[in-house]
Motif scaffolding. Structure first.
Motif, mmCIF file in Angstrom:
data_model
loop_
_atom_site.group_PDB
_atom_site.id
_atom_site.type_symbol
_atom_site.label_atom_id
_atom_site.label_comp_id
_atom_site.label_asym_id
_atom_site.label_seq_id
_atom_site.Cartn_x
_atom_site.Cartn_y
_atom_site.Cartn_z
ATOM 1 N N ALA A 43 0.825 -1.205 0.000
ATOM 2 C CA ALA A 43 0.000 0.000 0.000
ATOM 3 C C ALA A 43 0.864 1.261 0.000
ATOM 4 O O ALA A 43 0.593 2.215 -0.735
ATOM 5 C CB ALA A 43 -0.933 -0.002 1.212
ATOM 6 N N VAL A 44 1.906 1.272 0.828
ATOM 7 C CA VAL A 44 2.804 2.434 0.865
ATOM 8 C C VAL A 44 3.565 2.553 -0.452
ATOM 9 O O VAL A 44 3.771 3.656 -0.975
ATOM 10 C CB VAL A 44 3.765 2.342 2.071
ATOM 11 C CG1 VAL A 44 4.812 3.451 2.022
ATOM 12 C CG2 VAL A 44 2.969 2.424 3.380
ATOM 13 N N ALA A 45 3.948 1.425 -1.030
ATOM 14 C CA ALA A 45 4.623 1.453 -2.331
ATOM 15 C C ALA A 45 3.708 2.043 -3.407
ATOM 16 O O ALA A 45 4.166 2.792 -4.279
ATOM 17 C CB ALA A 45 5.063 0.048 -2.719
ATOM 18 N N GLU A 46 2.423 1.714 -3.347
ATOM 19 C CA GLU A 46 1.472 2.281 -4.306
ATOM 20 C C GLU A 46 1.393 3.800 -4.155
ATOM 21 O O GLU A 46 1.395 4.534 -5.151
ATOM 22 C CB GLU A 46 0.090 1.656 -4.101
ATOM 23 C CG GLU A 46 -1.003 2.218 -4.988
ATOM 24 C CD GLU A 46 -0.741 2.013 -6.466
ATOM 25 O OE1 GLU A 46 -1.100 2.906 -7.263
ATOM 26 O OE2 GLU A 46 -0.176 0.962 -6.836
ATOM 27 N N LEU A 47 1.347 4.281 -2.938
ATOM 28 C CA LEU A 47 1.337 5.733 -2.729
ATOM 29 C C LEU A 47 2.604 6.381 -3.276
ATOM 30 O O LEU A 47 2.572 7.477 -3.847
ATOM 31 C CB LEU A 47 1.191 6.052 -1.239
ATOM 32 C CG LEU A 47 -0.188 5.872 -0.623
ATOM 33 C CD1 LEU A 47 -0.124 6.094 0.884
ATOM 34 C CD2 LEU A 47 -1.197 6.837 -1.248
ATOM 35 N N GLN A 48 3.713 5.692 -3.139
ATOM 36 C CA GLN A 48 4.998 6.261 -3.551
ATOM 37 C C GLN A 48 5.147 6.385 -5.068
ATOM 38 O O GLN A 48 6.105 6.995 -5.531
ATOM 39 C CB GLN A 48 6.149 5.432 -2.976
ATOM 40 C CG GLN A 48 6.335 5.648 -1.472
ATOM 41 C CD GLN A 48 7.509 4.855 -0.916
ATOM 42 O OE1 GLN A 48 7.384 3.660 -0.645
ATOM 43 N NE2 GLN A 48 8.637 5.519 -0.763
ATOM 44 N N THR A 49 4.196 5.875 -5.827
ATOM 45 C CA THR A 49 4.222 6.142 -7.268
ATOM 46 C C THR A 49 3.847 7.589 -7.555
ATOM 47 O O THR A 49 4.114 8.094 -8.645
ATOM 48 C CB THR A 49 3.265 5.204 -8.033
ATOM 49 O OG1 THR A 49 1.915 5.438 -7.593
ATOM 50 C CG2 THR A 49 3.633 3.748 -7.808
ATOM 51 N N ASN A 50 3.223 8.267 -6.573
ATOM 52 C CA ASN A 50 2.837 9.668 -6.737
ATOM 53 C C ASN A 50 3.353 10.578 -5.625
ATOM 54 O O ASN A 50 3.292 11.790 -5.755
ATOM 55 C CB ASN A 50 1.311 9.797 -6.792
ATOM 56 C CG ASN A 50 0.756 9.561 -8.171
ATOM 57 O OD1 ASN A 50 0.629 10.484 -8.965
ATOM 58 N ND2 ASN A 50 0.433 8.302 -8.477
ATOM 59 N N TRP A 51 3.820 9.997 -4.545
ATOM 60 C CA TRP A 51 4.219 10.752 -3.363
ATOM 61 C C TRP A 51 5.615 10.337 -2.914
ATOM 62 O O TRP A 51 6.079 9.253 -3.229
ATOM 63 C CB TRP A 51 3.248 10.498 -2.203
ATOM 64 C CG TRP A 51 1.818 10.811 -2.476
ATOM 65 C CD1 TRP A 51 0.899 10.014 -3.097
ATOM 66 C CD2 TRP A 51 1.132 12.018 -2.128
ATOM 67 N NE1 TRP A 51 -0.319 10.643 -3.150
ATOM 68 C CE2 TRP A 51 -0.206 11.869 -2.567
ATOM 69 C CE3 TRP A 51 1.507 13.193 -1.469
ATOM 70 C CZ2 TRP A 51 -1.166 12.865 -2.377
ATOM 71 C CZ3 TRP A 51 0.553 14.187 -1.284
ATOM 72 C CH2 TRP A 51 -0.763 14.021 -1.733
ATOM 73 N N THR A 52 6.226 11.197 -2.081
ATOM 74 C CA THR A 52 7.512 10.884 -1.456
ATOM 75 C C THR A 52 7.324 10.871 0.054
ATOM 76 O O THR A 52 6.692 11.775 0.623
ATOM 77 C CB THR A 52 8.580 11.939 -1.818
ATOM 78 O OG1 THR A 52 8.703 11.998 -3.241
ATOM 79 C CG2 THR A 52 9.923 11.579 -1.209
ATOM 80 N N PHE A 81 4.700 13.874 0.591
ATOM 81 C CA PHE A 81 4.617 15.148 -0.132
ATOM 82 C C PHE A 81 4.751 14.942 -1.635
ATOM 83 O O PHE A 81 5.283 13.932 -2.104
ATOM 84 C CB PHE A 81 5.689 16.125 0.367
ATOM 85 C CG PHE A 81 7.112 15.635 0.219
ATOM 86 C CD1 PHE A 81 7.856 15.923 -0.915
ATOM 87 C CD2 PHE A 81 7.715 14.880 1.228
ATOM 88 C CE1 PHE A 81 9.165 15.470 -1.051
ATOM 89 C CE2 PHE A 81 9.022 14.430 1.104
ATOM 90 C CZ PHE A 81 9.746 14.728 -0.040
ATOM 91 N N ARG A 82 4.284 15.929 -2.394
ATOM 92 C CA ARG A 82 4.426 15.964 -3.848
ATOM 93 C C ARG A 82 4.209 17.394 -4.326
ATOM 94 O O ARG A 82 3.524 18.165 -3.629
ATOM 95 C CB ARG A 82 3.477 14.977 -4.524
ATOM 96 C CG ARG A 82 2.019 15.406 -4.509
ATOM 97 C CD ARG A 82 1.101 14.367 -5.089
ATOM 98 N NE ARG A 82 1.390 14.042 -6.468
ATOM 99 C CZ ARG A 82 0.850 14.657 -7.515
ATOM 100 N NH1 ARG A 82 0.047 15.694 -7.340
ATOM 101 N NH2 ARG A 82 1.124 14.268 -8.735
ATOM 102 N N PRO A 83 4.763 17.795 -5.490
ATOM 103 C CA PRO A 83 5.831 17.103 -6.201
ATOM 104 C C PRO A 83 7.150 17.229 -5.442
ATOM 105 O O PRO A 83 7.355 18.178 -4.667
ATOM 106 C CB PRO A 83 5.886 17.841 -7.546
ATOM 107 C CG PRO A 83 5.401 19.212 -7.236
ATOM 108 C CD PRO A 83 4.367 19.048 -6.163
ATOM 109 N N ALA A 84 8.042 16.297 -5.664
ATOM 110 C CA ALA A 84 9.280 16.231 -4.886
ATOM 111 C C ALA A 84 10.118 17.496 -5.016
ATOM 112 O O ALA A 84 10.775 17.922 -4.056
ATOM 113 C CB ALA A 84 10.099 15.012 -5.318
ATOM 114 N N ALA A 85 10.084 18.132 -6.191
ATOM 115 C CA ALA A 85 10.935 19.290 -6.449
ATOM 116 C C ALA A 85 10.532 20.529 -5.654
ATOM 117 O O ALA A 85 11.322 21.468 -5.535
ATOM 118 C CB ALA A 85 10.926 19.621 -7.944
ATOM 119 N N ARG A 86 9.326 20.544 -5.085
ATOM 120 C CA ARG A 86 8.861 21.741 -4.367
ATOM 121 C C ARG A 86 9.072 21.682 -2.858
ATOM 122 O O ARG A 86 8.761 22.651 -2.163
ATOM 123 C CB ARG A 86 7.361 21.962 -4.650
ATOM 124 C CG ARG A 86 7.003 22.310 -6.067
ATOM 125 C CD ARG A 86 7.652 23.595 -6.556
ATOM 126 N NE ARG A 86 7.433 24.724 -5.673
ATOM 127 C CZ ARG A 86 6.336 25.507 -5.704
ATOM 128 N NH1 ARG A 86 5.380 25.249 -6.576
ATOM 129 N NH2 ARG A 86 6.221 26.524 -4.886
#
Length: 276
Positions: free
Chosen positions: A204-213, A237-242
């Motif tokens: 489940a956490v891996a699935e979130l990490q496709t869009n989040w950090t 958080f997302r996007p990672a660059a911000r």
């Protein structure tokens, strides 16, 4: 009495001592980066490990780290088991913050769900019910748009609480639903916080990490409170660059609830200029 010469001298000194913001920019000085302090806390409807209902104690824990945003799970609103108190409203009053509540379940004539506390204005909020598999408990994600002064568009802040059962099908489905929900907002700055009832390397956490950090890449245990062994409470958080992670820590408070609260401190990075 001040003479004209004295007044002119004083004015000149002030002009030297207080440089303008424009001059600071010309001299290459940088503004202090904007920070956000984000707390996630499963409050167990205000009941501590000592069996006492005490919202004031919960509020003291929250205020002890001076957060800007708080995601709360297991919140009652006008439920007999918690003395029919409107817990979201009461916690907003005790912490002097704005509040939004997402009701996921009717309970004893009241409601039970997630809540958000914010130091900043809440421009809008909506509760989204998550998938239910095999007759599980109805879960939800509360999405609020927060007017953070440093951002051109409102920050998306999501508070959630996933299924607790052994099989992870519902948690994975919930993660996919949240990813689909937030994808509609493009690259808008967003934070997700809550009790995921799963660990770092779970599906489940891996699935979130496709869009989040994840705010912390090394686990910081949040349960059980007396001898924490697993992290199941997270900030993402997302996007990672911000975003730049300044600090992540678990609060050492083992009585107010059956979860330890987790605090993440971020710096907001400026948006990249559009490509020419």
């Amino acid at each position: 009495m001040l003479t004209q010469k004295t007044l002119l001298t004083t004015f000149a000194c002030c002009c030297v001592l207080i440089p303008s913001f424009a001059n600071a920019q010309q001299n290459g000085e940088k503004e202090v980066p904007a920070q956000l302090r984000v707390l996630s806390y499963n409050i167990h409807h205000g009941e501590g490990t000592d069996g006492k209902l005490d919202l004031e104690r919960i509020a003291r824990v929250i205020k002890s780290v001076d957060p800007d945003l708080v995601a709360l799970q297991e919140v009652d609103r006008v439920v007999p088991r918690s003395k029919q108190i409107d817990q979201p409203a009461e916690l907003a009053k005790l912490t002097e913050m704005k509040v939004a509540f997402g009701a996921n379940l009717p309970l004893q004539g009241g409601h039970y769900g997630n809540a958000i506390l914010s130091r900043f204005p809440i421009a809008a909020h909506k509760n989204h019910l998550l998938p239910v598999i095999d007759s599980g408990e109805q879960r939800g994600v509360l999405l609020a748009e927060i007017e953070v002064p440093q951002l051109a568009e409102p920050l998306l802040f999501l508070a959630t609480h996933f299924d607790h059962r052994g099989k992870d099908a519902e948690r994975i489905a919930s993660a996919k639903t949240i990813n689909g929900l937030v994808s509609k907002f493009g690259d808008r700055c967003a934070l997700l916080a809550g009790d995921l009832n799963d660990v770092h390397r779970s599906n489940a956490v891996a699935e979130l990490q496709t869009n989040w950090t994840l705010a912390n890449q090394t686990p910081l245990p949040t349960v059980p409170v007396d001898k924490p062994r697993q992290q199941i409470d997270f900030v993402l958080f997302r996007p990672a660059a911000r975003w730049k992670v300044v600090e992540v820590k678990v609060l050492d408070e083992a009585v107010a609830s059956d979860h330890l609260p987790i605090l993440a401190v971020f710096e907001i990075k400026p948006a990249s200029p559009p490509a020419k």
